[in-house]
Design an enzyme around this catalytic site. Structure first.
Site, PDB file in Angstrom:
ATOM      1  N   GLY A  72      36.421  40.401  40.329  1.00 18.27           N
ATOM      2  CA  GLY A  72      36.849  40.558  38.949  1.00 18.27           C
ATOM      3  C   GLY A  72      36.931  39.223  38.237  1.00 18.27           C
ATOM      4  O   GLY A  72      36.563  39.102  37.057  1.00 18.27           O
ATOM      5  N   ALA A 195      37.129  45.739  42.442  1.00 15.03           N
ATOM      6  CA  ALA A 195      37.158  46.887  43.342  1.00 15.03           C
ATOM      7  C   ALA A 195      38.354  46.913  44.278  1.00 15.03           C
ATOM      8  O   ALA A 195      38.848  47.991  44.639  1.00 15.03           O
ATOM      9  CB  ALA A 195      35.867  46.946  44.146  1.00 15.03           C
ATOM     10  N   HIS A 196      38.837  45.746  44.728  1.00  6.89           N
ATOM     11  CA  HIS A 196      39.930  45.777  45.703  1.00  6.89           C
ATOM     12  C   HIS A 196      41.234  46.285  45.104  1.00  6.89           C
ATOM     13  O   HIS A 196      42.167  46.611  45.836  1.00  6.89           O
ATOM     14  CB  HIS A 196      40.134  44.395  46.330  1.00  6.89           C
ATOM     15  CG  HIS A 196      40.730  43.385  45.412  1.00  6.89           C
ATOM     16  ND1 HIS A 196      39.979  42.621  44.546  1.00  6.89           N
ATOM     17  CD2 HIS A 196      42.013  42.993  45.215  1.00  6.89           C
ATOM     18  CE1 HIS A 196      40.772  41.821  43.861  1.00  6.89           C
ATOM     19  NE2 HIS A 196      42.007  42.024  44.250  1.00  6.89           N
ATOM     20  N   CYS A 320      59.199  29.275  40.901  1.00  6.54           N
ATOM     21  CA  CYS A 320      58.195  28.233  41.141  1.00  6.54           C
ATOM     22  C   CYS A 320      57.510  28.511  42.462  1.00  6.54           C
ATOM     23  O   CYS A 320      58.103  28.334  43.521  1.00  6.54           O
ATOM     24  CB  CYS A 320      58.852  26.857  41.145  1.00  6.54           C
ATOM     25  SG  CYS A 320      59.482  26.393  39.524  1.00  6.54           S
TER      26      CYS A 320
END
Length: 375
Positions: A72, A195-196, A320
Site C-alpha cells: 500500500g 492486501a495484508h 514516544c
C-alpha cells in the site's frame, strides 16, 4: 480464552484460509514471467489477469484501471507523485488532511508544496478549510483518507469528491484502513489499498486510477503496470490477495455487526472503569473494528508491553515510540491526549471472550503502571 488474543488487526490480519489455499496452489502454477509468450508465461498472465479482475471488481473499477504494487505504501509513493507530476502545468500544491497516513504525508512533501488542512476533535476534516484550499489556483491534487487508521473516524469522501470535481482537481484516497471492512467510497480519482489489511499476504498493494486521470510516473517506464510498479509481479500473492478480499467481502456484513457491537461495549467499559481516560474518534461514524483511547499518567509503550505480557496484542499510536521519538501526529492534530494511548482493532478470528477479558484486565494494569510512577 485462548493463550493469546490478537487485537491488532488494523496493522495486519492473519492470512485468510481462502488465501492460503490459493497461494499454495499458485506457487506451483504462477511462478513464470507473465510478460513472456511461452506456455508458462501465458499461464501466469492468465492467473494475474484473473486476480486483477477480482480485485478491480471489489473496488469498483475496470481491470485496466487497477495496478498491482508491492505494498500500500508503494501504491501511494508511486501513484500520488505520478498524478502530481502530470499536473505540473496546473500547479504544485497538494492539499491533504492533517491526519493522513505518514506515507501520504511523505509523498506529498516530496512531490509538491503541501497544504495541510486541520481536523476537529474526532479527526474529521474541516470542510470549510478543505473547500477553500482545493479551490485555490495551482492545486495539483487533493488527498483524503477514507477512514483514519488510528482512530477509525470516516472522512466525507463523497462530499470531498464533489468539491474536487467542481474545481477540476483529482482526489487521491488512501483506503488501506477500510477496504474489506467498509463500503468503498465513491467519486475518487485514485485509490490505494494494501492486501495484508484484509487477510491477504503482505507484499501486495492496489493502485486504482480512473480513466481520465493523467499520470506521469517518477521512474523510467517499463512494460510492467504502465511503469507504476516496475519489475516481475508476484502472481501467487496477487491471487491470494484476490481470494482473501473476495472471501472477506462475503463475511463483511456479519463481521461489521459483530465488531461494532463489541467495540461499542468496549468504549463504555473503558470509560466507566478507568479514571482519567479519553476515548477518541467518532463514536458512531467510524470503522466498526477500531477503538482508541488514551490514559493520563500512563506511558503508552509500558501499557502495550504490560498487555502483551498478559496475552493481548495491541498497538500504540502515540507516546514516544522507539522508532519516531515523537507523539502521534493524528492525535496531536485532533487536540486529544497523546500519552498512554492504545489502539484495539478486531479481526476475523476475534472472539467475544477475548474482548471481555481485555476489558477485565485493562483497569488493573493501568492502576499498576500509575502506581509505579507514583500516581
Amino acid at each position: 480464552m485462548s493463550e493469546r488474543a490478537y487485537l491488532d488487526a488494523a496493522s495486519a490480519e492473519s492470512l485468510h484460509p481462502a488465501a492460503r489455499e490459493i497461494l499454495l496452489s499458485a506457487l506451483d502454477s504462477g511462478w513464470a514471467d507473465p510478460a513472456r509468450l511461452h506456455h508458462e508465461g501465458r499461464n501466469a498472465r492468465l492467473l494475474l489477469d484473473n486476480a486483477r479482475a477480482v480485485l478491480a471488481d471489489a473496488v469498483g473499477v475496470r481491470p485496466d484501471e487497477l495496478y498491482l504494487t508491492s505494498s500500500g505504501t508503494a501504491a501511494i509513493h508511486s501513484g500520488l507523485p505520478a498524478v502530481a507530476a502530470a499536473r505540473r502545468r496546473v500547479g504544485s500544491t497538494i492539499v491533504h488532511s492533517a491526519v493522513e497516513h505518514s506515507a501520504v504525508l511523505h509523498a506529498a512533501a516530496a512531490a509538491g508544496t503541501a497544504a495541510e488542512v486541520g481536523v476537529d476533535s474526532v479527526g474529521r476534516i474541516d470542510q470549510d478549510a478543505f473547500s477553500a484550499q482545493v479551490t485555490q489556483p495551482g492545486v495539483a491534487l487533493a488527498a483524503l483518507q477514507a477512514a483514519n487508521h488510528e482512530v477509525g473516524t470516516r472522512q466525507p469522501i463523497a462530499w470531498a469528491a464533489e468539491i474536487c470535481a467542481q474545481a477540476g482537481v483529482p482526489l487521491f484516497v488512501d483506503a488501506a484502513a477500510s477496504i474489506g471492512r467498509d463500503a468503498v467510497p465513491a467519486g475518487w480519482s485514485v485509490l490505494a489499498a494494501s492486501a495484508h489489511k484484509w487477510g491477504g499476504p503482505a507484499g501486495v498493494g492496489l493502485l486504482a486510477v480512473r480513466k481520465g486521470t493523467r499520470l506521469s510516473p517518477a521512474w523510467p517506464v517499463d512494460e510492467r503496470e504502465e511503469g507504476l510498479a516496475p519489475g516481475h509481479p508476484n502472481v501467487p500473492a496477487a491471487l491470494a490477495a484476490a481470494a482473501a478480499l473476495q472471501a472477506r467481502l462475503q463475511e463483511a456484513e456479519a463481521l461489521e455487526k459483530q465488531h461494532r457491537s463489541w467495540i461499542d461495549e468496549l468504549r463504555r467499559r473503558v470509560a466507566a472503569d478507568i479514571a482519567d481516560v479519553e476515548v477518541v474518534g467518532d463514536p458512531d461514524d467510524r470503522l466498526p473494528h477500531v477503538l482508541t483511547f488514551s490514559c493520563l499518567y500512563v506511558d503508552g509503550e509500558a501499557l502495550v508491553t504490560a498487555l502483551d505480557a498478559e496475552g493481548f496484542s495491541v498497538s500504540s499510536g502515540s507516546a514516544c515510540t522507539a522508532s519516531t521519538l515523537r507523539p502521534s501526529h493524528v492525535l496531536a492534530a485532533m487536540g486529544v491526549l497523546t500519552h498512554g494511548n492504545v489502539r484495539v482493532s478486531l479481526g476475523r478470528t476475534t472472539t467475544y471472550e477475548e474482548v471481555d477479558q481485555f476489558a477485565e484486565v485493562l483497569p488493573g494494569l493501568v492502576r499498576r503502571i500509575r502506581a509505579e510512577v507514583g500516581m
